[in-house]
Design an enzyme around this catalytic site. Structure first.
Site, short mmCIF file in Angstrom:
data_model
loop_
_atom_site.label_atom_id
_atom_site.label_comp_id
_atom_site.label_asym_id
_atom_site.label_seq_id
_atom_site.Cartn_x
_atom_site.Cartn_y
_atom_site.Cartn_z
N GLU A 4 -10.53 6.76 4.61
CA GLU A 4 -9.47 6.15 5.43
C GLU A 4 -9.48 6.68 6.86
O GLU A 4 -10.54 6.89 7.44
CB GLU A 4 -8.12 6.36 4.74
CG GLU A 4 -8.06 5.72 3.34
CD GLU A 4 -6.68 5.66 2.77
OE1 GLU A 4 -6.48 6.09 1.62
OE2 GLU A 4 -5.78 5.16 3.47
N ASP A 32 0.85 -1.18 0.00
CA ASP A 32 0.00 0.00 0.00
C ASP A 32 0.90 1.25 0.00
O ASP A 32 2.11 1.17 0.18
CB ASP A 32 -0.96 -0.03 1.21
CG ASP A 32 -2.17 0.85 1.00
OD1 ASP A 32 -3.20 0.61 1.65
OD2 ASP A 32 -2.10 1.77 0.16
C1 GLC Z 1 -4.45 4.20 0.02
C2 GLC Z 1 -5.34 3.03 0.36
C3 GLC Z 1 -5.44 1.99 -0.72
C4 GLC Z 1 -5.28 2.63 -2.09
C5 GLC Z 1 -3.89 3.22 -2.18
C6 GLC Z 1 -3.66 3.94 -3.51
O1 GLC Z 1 -3.66 4.55 1.12
O2 GLC Z 1 -5.04 2.35 1.58
O3 GLC Z 1 -6.71 1.35 -0.58
O4 GLC Z 1 -5.46 1.66 -3.11
O5 GLC Z 1 -3.61 4.12 -1.12
O6 GLC Z 1 -4.48 5.07 -3.62
#
Ligand code: GLC
Length: 650
Positions: free
Chosen positions: A522, A323
């Protein structure tokens, strides 16, 4: 003497003792261990293909060390240009929630396609005779939601209420097609978390607390996005790579985003892993690792789960993606250096901004043997396997692919009709005193509340931008809940007035109050209590004001999770949990109102995908917290919608 200080001291002392006792108890408990043998063996899907593996081996033979390591680093388009990609042969790029062509979140679809062509050309050149371009991943988590005008669906929690896997498959197909129109080939979805505590800011990205529903939906969404393995549609030009996420256990951290999942191994298997087992059986080719931890160990560094379970027992042959700088959270790591993540089993690190240094440092770490050579080969092989399965070697430049540039497909009427069906099926009726709903449209309707005419509020995060705060005009053909109501009432010759504050000149026959959570994504959505809006009760005051005037009140509640709303429920005659219906939220009106001929247009069929709390604490059998409405609850119009007066203090 004010007893408060004495009581406060006693309380604090008690708290200190309790905390110490708990810490001692936890320290005394052995950290549960993981035994991969406890986990089911799954057959790889699709099955290994000897000819494909031979092609990959031949490519590996010809790759330089820099080209190999480049495949294992992913940059964000906000931090890399096509010219840099020509120089630094990265294997993939992404646009994070706030990234878009020329940093313009309202960039036209043609700008996305043109940029995809430029990155493709640059990466093809950088790959030399390998002729293997970069993949481009995007968070298409409820439609192609970065693109103004693309079809955007209700967020996953609302889809969970629909209990309709076929709808999910169709949503995946539409999402994949619209992603292809703009030249991209990889969707960072579905989230297959089994959220257990609605305090978590990402609860709305979870389909349900019910693992059986998550299992059914994971399969349907992956097949919708990718096509079915073994059919000609699998990863063809109308489909994209799917990414079940976030592995493993992001929904079980006690409501804290990126927190620590303290489940037992058995719970991890029975709850958190079921979505992945289904997604892999459906042929998912990429998996994203979680920021969260299990029993204190960050998932990005968990060799047992990433390698021995996911790749070993579950037979996963695709690539595991980290991530957003998730690797930097590992002990001894930073955003630009993390051998531990690769050695644990991550194949590609998402290094949005530090990609250049990470590339150089990782090459040095490989040279120094800090990354096992066999691990490096395996990771590169996995990336190449995914690319060849996705026909990246043969499908040509983005703009030359079958659906590229067919901009009429973005937000096509047939696609939006599916989104409107999803809105209707997602609604859950919790209360309907005197069967007030469905409403006759030929009457005077007041539409109140700050959610009545706001696409942003009805859509939530991950919509045009990361936190989802765009004004209505950024959504070319959306319909607010108010606009939908006005459409239905006007068609029947009724009268509608919009007044967010609830003021009116002419007394209405009925009031519809649309209110709820403001958009978030988030960790920005993590809360300490499930009480709705604990610090600001203006919505409750509005409901009570109208109720006191004996005006029948319909509450439409927009939220990314079930919340404690006993007082709001008491103040309303009817109460609908609408979740985050998205830009097509106006479709809600087609359920709320009868047709002009007074027949029922659509009945409610939504059923709770999460238990609804009876207090500000999450329902939890372990703590004895019983829900107000259980998982699966939901009224239809024929039901008796009476709800007893509810306690308004926790
Ligand atoms: C974010 C999320 C993830 C996402 C990634 C790219 O922090 O946790 O779900 O796909 O970054 O945007």
């Amino acid at each position: 003497m004010n007893r408060r200080p004495v009581r406060a001291v006693a309380y604090c002392a008690g708290l200190v003792c309790l905390t110490a006792a708990l810490a001692w108890a936890r320290a005394a408990e052995p950290v549960p261990t993981l035994d991969p043998r406890h986990w089911p063996r799954l057959a790889p899907v699709p099955a290994p293909d000897a000819a494909l593996e031979a092609r990959i081996s031949a490519l590996l033979e010809r790759m330089t060390p820099e080209q190999k390591v480049g495949q294992l680093v992913q940059a964000d388009i906000g931090s890399i240009t096509p010219e840099e990609l020509r120089r630094y042969p990265l294997g993939s790029i992404l646009n994070g929630g706030n990234s878009s062509p020329h940093d313009d979140k309202l960039a036209a679809p043609s700008e996305w396609l043109a940029l995809a062509d430029r990155f493709y050309a640059a990466s093809l050149e950088a790959s030399g005779e390998l002729r293997l371009p970069a993949l481009w991943g995007t968070d298409a988590v409820h439609g192609h939601n970065n693109i103004p005008g693309a079809t955007v669906f209700p967020h996953n929690i609302g889809l969970g209420a629909a209990h309709d896997p076929e709808l999910i498959r169709r949503i995946g197909e539409i999402t994949a097609l619209e992603v292809r129109v703009t030249g991209l080939d990889w969707a960072f979805s579905p989230t297959v978390a089994v959220a257990r505590d609605a305090c978590w800011g990402r609860t709305y990205e979870s389909y349900s607390e019910d693992p059986a529903l998550v299992r059914a939906y994971a399969r349907a969404m992956v097949e919708g996005l990718q096509g079915r393995p073994g059919t000609p549609q699998y990863l063809d030009a109308a489909h994209v790579l799917a990414t079940p996420k976030h592995f493993l256990g992001d929904g079980g951290t006690g409501g804290k985003d990126q927190g620590d999942n303290l489940s037992s191994e058995a719970q991890l298997l029975a709850l958190d892993s079921v979505g992945y087992q289904a997604a892999l059986a459906a042929g998912a080719q990429t998996v994203m690792a979680s920021y969260s931890s299990w029993q204190g160990q960050k998932m990005h560094g968990n060799y047992t789960l990433l390698t021995e379970v996911l790749k070993g027992r579950f037979g996963f042959q695709g690539l595991v993606l980290g991530d957003w700088n998730g690797h930097a959270q590992l002990p001894g790591c930073s955003a630009v250096s993390c051998p531990a993540a690769y050695n644990a089993g991550l194949d590609v690190l998402m290094a949005p901004d530090g990609w250049r240094e990470l590339l150089a440092n990782t090459q040095a770490e490989v040279t120094r043997g800090e990354i096992d050579p066999a691990r490096l080969e395996d990771a590169v092989r996995r990336v190449l396997r995914v690319k060849l399965r996705a026909h990246l070697d043969s499908e040509g430049a983005p703009s030359r692919r079958p659906f590229a540039g067919r901009y009429r497909l973005l937000g096509a009427a047939a696609h939006r009709a599916v989104a409107r069906r999803a809105v209707r099926e997602s609604l859950v009726l919790l209360k309907n005193r005197n069967r007030l709903l469905p409403l006759k449209p030929h009457q005077s309707v007041l539409v109140a509340g700050d959610g009545a005419d706001s696409i942003a509020k009805q859509s939530g995060g991950w919509t045009i931008d990361w936190q989802g705060t765009e004004p209505n005009q950024d959504f070319p053909h959306a319909e607010t809940i108010y606009a939908g109501i006005a459409r239905c009432v006007a068609a029947a010759g009724g009268r509608v007035q919009l007044s967010p504050s609830g003021e009116f000149a002419v007394r209405p026959d009925v009031a519809i109050v649309v209110f709820g959570e403001n958009p978030y994504a988030e960790f920005a959505g993590d809360v300490a209590t499930l009480e709705y809006s604990p610090a600001d009760k203006h919505d409750l005051a509005l409901l009570r004001r109208l109720h006191a005037l004996d005006i029948p009140v319909v509450a439409v509640f927009l939220s990314g999770r079930p919340l404690w709303v006993n007082a709001e429920l008491n103040a309303a005659d009817s109460f609908i949990a609408a979740w985050l219906p998205g830009p097509e939220g106006g479709a809600l009106a087609d359920v709320l109102f009868r047709k002009p001929d007074n027949t029922v247009h659509y009945d409610l069929r939504g059923r709770l995908p999460f238990a609804w709390p009876a207090s500000p604490r999450p329902p939890d059998a372990a703590t004895g917290e019983v829900p107000l409405f259980p998982l699966g609850y939901g009224l239809s119009y024929g039901d008796d919608g009476w709800v007893r007066p509810l306690p308004e203090t926790p």
